[in-house]
Design a protein around this motif. Structure first.
Motif, mmCIF file in Angstrom:
data_model
loop_
_atom_site.group_PDB
_atom_site.id
_atom_site.type_symbol
_atom_site.label_atom_id
_atom_site.label_comp_id
_atom_site.label_asym_id
_atom_site.label_seq_id
_atom_site.Cartn_x
_atom_site.Cartn_y
_atom_site.Cartn_z
ATOM 1 N N ILE A 177 -10.871 -3.497 2.020
ATOM 2 C CA ILE A 177 -9.465 -3.478 2.418
ATOM 3 C C ILE A 177 -8.928 -4.909 2.391
ATOM 4 O O ILE A 177 -9.370 -5.767 3.155
ATOM 5 C CB ILE A 177 -9.271 -2.876 3.824
ATOM 6 N N ARG A 192 3.107 -6.973 -5.320
ATOM 7 C CA ARG A 192 2.245 -6.079 -6.103
ATOM 8 C C ARG A 192 0.779 -6.430 -5.894
ATOM 9 O O ARG A 192 0.438 -7.599 -5.694
ATOM 10 C CB ARG A 192 2.589 -6.171 -7.590
ATOM 11 N N VAL A 193 -0.071 -5.419 -5.969
ATOM 12 C CA VAL A 193 -1.512 -5.604 -5.910
ATOM 13 C C VAL A 193 -2.085 -5.106 -7.230
ATOM 14 O O VAL A 193 -1.889 -3.940 -7.605
ATOM 15 C CB VAL A 193 -2.137 -4.838 -4.731
ATOM 16 N N VAL A 201 -6.967 -0.243 -7.638
ATOM 17 C CA VAL A 201 -6.187 -0.287 -6.404
ATOM 18 C C VAL A 201 -5.932 1.131 -5.921
ATOM 19 O O VAL A 201 -5.465 1.979 -6.688
ATOM 20 C CB VAL A 201 -4.857 -1.030 -6.624
ATOM 21 N N ARG A 203 -4.749 3.182 -2.071
ATOM 22 C CA ARG A 203 -3.545 3.259 -1.248
ATOM 23 C C ARG A 203 -3.102 1.872 -0.784
ATOM 24 O O ARG A 203 -3.927 0.996 -0.542
ATOM 25 C CB ARG A 203 -3.804 4.137 -0.025
ATOM 26 N N ILE A 204 -1.794 1.705 -0.661
ATOM 27 C CA ILE A 204 -1.209 0.466 -0.137
ATOM 28 C C ILE A 204 -0.323 0.832 1.038
ATOM 29 O O ILE A 204 0.557 1.690 0.920
ATOM 30 C CB ILE A 204 -0.397 -0.286 -1.201
ATOM 31 N N ARG A 206 2.425 -0.674 3.566
ATOM 32 C CA ARG A 206 3.349 -1.795 3.779
ATOM 33 C C ARG A 206 4.071 -1.588 5.116
ATOM 34 O O ARG A 206 4.470 -0.472 5.440
ATOM 35 C CB ARG A 206 4.372 -1.882 2.650
ATOM 36 N N LEU A 213 0.930 -6.220 4.373
ATOM 37 C CA LEU A 213 0.422 -5.007 3.745
ATOM 38 C C LEU A 213 -1.091 -4.974 3.817
ATOM 39 O O LEU A 213 -1.753 -6.003 3.966
ATOM 40 C CB LEU A 213 0.905 -4.876 2.300
ATOM 41 N N LEU A 214 -1.630 -3.773 3.692
ATOM 42 C CA LEU A 214 -3.051 -3.524 3.502
ATOM 43 C C LEU A 214 -3.205 -2.768 2.199
ATOM 44 O O LEU A 214 -2.386 -1.903 1.882
ATOM 45 C CB LEU A 214 -3.641 -2.695 4.647
ATOM 46 N N ALA A 215 -4.241 -3.077 1.437
ATOM 47 C CA ALA A 215 -4.470 -2.404 0.157
ATOM 48 C C ALA A 215 -5.946 -2.047 0.011
ATOM 49 O O ALA A 215 -6.818 -2.874 0.289
ATOM 50 C CB ALA A 215 -4.030 -3.295 -1.005
ATOM 51 N N GLU A 216 -6.209 -0.825 -0.411
ATOM 52 C CA GLU A 216 -7.569 -0.406 -0.722
ATOM 53 C C GLU A 216 -7.961 -0.943 -2.096
ATOM 54 O O GLU A 216 -7.263 -0.703 -3.083
ATOM 55 C CB GLU A 216 -7.679 1.115 -0.742
ATOM 56 N N ILE A 235 -2.883 -10.456 -5.783
ATOM 57 C CA ILE A 235 -1.698 -10.096 -5.019
ATOM 58 C C ILE A 235 -0.565 -10.988 -5.498
ATOM 59 O O ILE A 235 -0.660 -12.220 -5.432
ATOM 60 C CB ILE A 235 -1.939 -10.243 -3.506
#
Length: 316
Positions: A177, A192-193, A201, A203-204, A206, A213-216, A235
């Protein structure tokens, strides 16, 4: 100071500043007072230096935007001086700081491994972690992490690339994460990720009000205990205000960490330094100077990183 003096001083205070001092929080009141006095951060810094108080313009900027809060005794002394410089009632800014929070590596290691405590962001980060609970889990050890951040020709954080070698602490681990907190002014919906190597990538999450944000980052494979995985992702930002530092928070020890900050040749800072924090969101403590090399890059590298935060800061 006698009550009569405080009241008299308050009467001479700009109405907007008086309202900010009455309602808080600290950063709003400080920003209003600085604006009302029409003083730039460089002038404030030099007036503090005249009182033998060395506070960087980076710290002053972060104080007035709420990204960090004065906590160190010298910082509190500087706030007292700011009350005089900005013609504010004695104690008016300091009263908005509240009780001093527990700090330091020992309490951090023992009590503050929650993402919202180490990464910063308080309630906002907690709300994001509620949406992606895996952010609170300690399923991976970071063997090596290399981050390359880019500062564009306007002095903004354009984003960063992360290359990580991770090792699974248990069986059936398939994701990392990534956590991101933008500079003031960041449009989190535009961030953007991107997956570059050996990952995708997922789920994100925000935050609707804060630039977080958190991003998987999904491996595409499932790791068993002690398996390793090397990946690279990016990122992309470029929407915030002019940047003055890049910091990285660590909840757990990291075997080796390298940070590079690349500047545009047309926008080079006049001074660059490295800093450490007990956690993101507290005072920046300068730990040494950093030289920009021939490739317009500043770099720090450290082995056996303990929980807390490290980074590179600069003054324009």
């Amino acid at each position: 100071m006698p009550k009569e003096s405080v009241d008299s001083h308050t009467e001479n205070t700009d109405p907007d500043v008086a309202a900010a001092l009455a309602q808080g929080p600290f950063h709003t009141a400080l920003r209003a007072a600085i604006h009302a006095r029409g003083l730039g951060l460089d002038r404030l810094r030099h007036r503090l230096l005249a009182r033998d108080l060395n506070v960087s313009t980076t710290s002053l900027s972060y104080w007035q935007h709420g990204r960090t809060q004065p906590e160190h005794p010298k910082s509190i002394e500087a706030v007292a001086a700011l009350e005089e410089i900005l013609n504010l009632p004695n104690g008016s800014l300091r009263s908005l700081l509240g009780p001093r929070r527990a700090r330091g590596p020992r309490s951090l290691r023992v009590k503050q491994r929650r993402p919202e405590a180490v990464i910063g962001g308080g309630v906002a980060m907690k709300e994001l972690c509620d949406r992606l609970p895996a952010a609170r889990e300690h399923n991976l050890d970071v063997v090596t992490e290399q981050v390359t951040a880019t500062i564009d020709k306007d002095g903004r954080d354009a984003g960063h690339t992360v290359t990580m070698l991770v090792r699974a602490r248990r069986n059936n681990v398939d994701r990392h994460i990534a956590m991101f907190r933008g500079d003031p002014g960041c449009d989190i919906e535009s961030v953007r990720v991107l997956a570059h190597r050996d990952c995708v990538v997922g789920r994100i999450a925000r935050h609707p009000q804060e630039p977080m944000l958190l991003a998987e980052i999904l491996f595409g494979v499932t790791l068993d205990q002690n398996d390793t995985h090397l990946m690279e992702f990016e990122i992309v930002d470029g929407t915030g205000d002019r940047a003055q530092c890049y910091g990285h928070g660590f909840r757990y020890p990291v075997e080796h960490y390298t940070l590079q900050v690349r500047f545009d040749p047309e926008q080079l800072p006049r001074r660059v330094f490295r800093f450490a924090q007990s956690r993101l969101g507290t005072d920046l403590h300068e730990t040494g100077s950093v030289v920009i090399n021939n490739w317009m890059t500043a770099q720090i590298s450290q082995s056996r990183v303990e929980p807390g935060a490290l980074g590179i800061g600069w003054e324009w």
